[in-house]
Design an enzyme around this catalytic site. Structure first.
Site, mmCIF file in Angstrom:
data_model
loop_
_atom_site.group_PDB
_atom_site.id
_atom_site.type_symbol
_atom_site.label_atom_id
_atom_site.label_comp_id
_atom_site.label_asym_id
_atom_site.label_seq_id
_atom_site.Cartn_x
_atom_site.Cartn_y
_atom_site.Cartn_z
ATOM 1 C CB CYS A 108 -0.953 0.015 1.193
ATOM 2 S SG CYS A 108 -0.129 0.022 2.795
ATOM 3 N NE ARG B 127 8.091 0.072 1.202
ATOM 4 C CZ ARG B 127 8.880 1.109 1.464
ATOM 5 N NH1 ARG B 127 9.768 1.507 0.576
ATOM 6 N NH2 ARG B 127 8.784 1.742 2.618
ATOM 7 C CD GLN C 213 3.181 -5.581 3.078
ATOM 8 O OE1 GLN C 213 4.067 -4.753 3.317
ATOM 9 N NE2 GLN C 213 1.902 -5.255 3.073
ATOM 10 C CG MET D 87 -4.438 -2.730 6.625
ATOM 11 S SD MET D 87 -2.971 -2.357 7.611
ATOM 12 C CE MET D 87 -3.108 -0.590 7.760
#
Length: 435
Positions: A50, A52, A120, A193
């Site tokens: 979200c 990069r 990630q 999130m």
């Protein structure tokens, strides 16, 4: 071969640019394969989150590598190269490796020290490895980087009490409403999130929480953990009508909360509504921010809250930067030593050939040797060879990282009678193995 990183992140590009340049999870493998086919690209890993989108590549030349990375990005997202170029950054060699260490450890994140980026980066590497777009250099680099980041989080505890985007969202709500007692909150999305937001909401006084998700079973799983209610996705606007605070975080490619619908809703709604959009691409149309009493925040709006990091954590960052520099030096020393691997293998093969000739001669001269005796002699001879070669090989590795390495290696090959053909054969075998 050179290591080159190209990308854009929350430092270089606003959210309206970043959301247009996100690689979809379903297209990750195709993107890797497509990039691998570009001229100059030897290895590649794509990291897309979200905050990069970055490509770590091994290229045969820096200049052409930069061009073909930009061309790939422009072609993939069907945008003019000139439009995206102002938002891109490039890091080469030591800077590229240093940057990857910082990113993976969470030192370059909007949330300093957050652990989500480690997962990630690890995922991005695993996908690239499965797709066969990594090789000797990136396999080594990413393994070292992931191991280092794990140690950082374990030993420094930099992630403890780290300010998160979800935490910042709750702080914004407190600033707007003061106390959150008796406020009604709606969470749209049931991913990581949303779960982090619920953790930060615990103990804040909010007792009325409704979770809405396109896949209802996912919403139910999350609701059970936090004693929340589940709302029907198709009735989302009805739930928004009753909400004081809305937190939106889905993987939708297009906005799911539209300006026209919210305009009608807010005209009927008696109170204001705080809407926090932490999706990328954004889940709420930006024009909603112009609607009276519709208070819209996106990820970039939360940056000011997130940046309030403690002095202690910043001290840890300074210490880690020195450690990272040492890790980077170690990596490039290892890379330099790769150049002598064919020489070492050629030396070992020559020694083994000599052993084989000697053993054949011994067998002819001593036909009375039993099989067991023959094997034992062979083992002892191999042990002697290994002991004899241990020090020269160690010295060769040391020479490979010195300034006059090329000259020293040539002297080494002459001393041990290694021809260019001996070494070239090994180099070709290695190249075929990598391909």
């Amino acid at each position: 071969m050179f290591i080159l990183t190209m990308g854009l992140n929350h430092h270089t590009a606003p959210i309206d640019i970043r959301e247009k340049l996100v690689f979809k999870e379903s297209e990750e493998e195709m993107a890797l394969v497509t990039l691998q086919q570009e001229k100059s690209i030897l290895e590649n890993v794509i990291i897309s989150t979200c905050n990069r989108t970055e490509i770590v590549a091994v290229v045969d030349q820096i200049h052409t590598g930069r061009y073909y990375l930009k061309r790939f990005m422009a072609n993939w997202f069907q945008m003019d190269m000139e439009k995206i170029e102002p938002y891109l950054f490039f890091h080469e060699e030591t800077d590229a490796v240093n940057h990857l260490y910082k990113v993976t450890a969470g030192l370059d994140s909007l949330v300093l020290g957050e652990t989500q980026i480690l997962g990630q980066v690890k995922h991005a590497f695993e996908i690239a490895k499965q797709t066969a777009t990594t090789g000797t250099l990136l396999n080594k680099l990413f393994r070292e980087v992931v191991t280092f980041a794990k140690k950082v989080h374990h030993h420094t505890k930099i992630n403890e009490n780290a300010v998160s985007v979800s935490y910042a969202a709750v702080e914004v709500a407190k600033k707007l409403y003061g106390s959150l007692d008796n406020k009604k909150i709606v969470l749209v999305g049931a991913g990581e999130m949303s779960e982090l937001a619920l953790q930060n909401l615990a103990g804040s006084g909010i007792a009325d929480i409704t979770i809405i998700n396109r896949t209802k079973s996912n919403a139910e799983l999350l609701a059970n953990q936090f004693q929340a209610k589940v709302g029907a996705y198709e009735n989302m606007n009805e739930h928004l009508m009753l909400a004081d605070i809305v937190l939106v975080s889905t993987s939708a490619a297009e906005p799911i909360i539209k300006q026209a619908a919210m305009q009608d809703l807010m005209e009927q709604k008696a109170s204001s509504m705080l809407v926090i959009d932490i999706g990328l691409p954004r889940n709420v149309e930006h024009d909603c921010s112009y609607i009276p009493n519709f208070h819209l925040y996106d990820i970039d709006d939360l940056a000011g809250v997130v940046s309030a990091n403690s002095l202690e954590r910043q001290r840890i960052v300074l210490e880690l930067e020195n450690t990272i520099e040492a890790e980077v030096r170690n990596f490039f020393e290892w890379e330099k030593q790769l150049g002598v691997v064919p020489v070492i293998r050629a030396l070992r093969e020559k020694a083994l050939d000599m052993q084989e000739v000697t053993m054949t001669s011994l067998e002819n001269k001593l036909p009375g040797l039993t099989e067991r005796e023959y094997i034992q002699i062979g083992k002892h001879m191999k042990s002697i060879i290994n002991q004899m070669l241990k020090q020269p090989i160690s010295e060769l590795k040391e020479m490979s990282v010195e300034e006059d390495a090329t000259t020293s290696i040539e002297h080494f090959k002459r001393i041990f009678g290694l021809s260019e053909t001996d070494v070239t054969v090994i180099e070709k075998e290695q190249a075929e193995t990598r391909s």
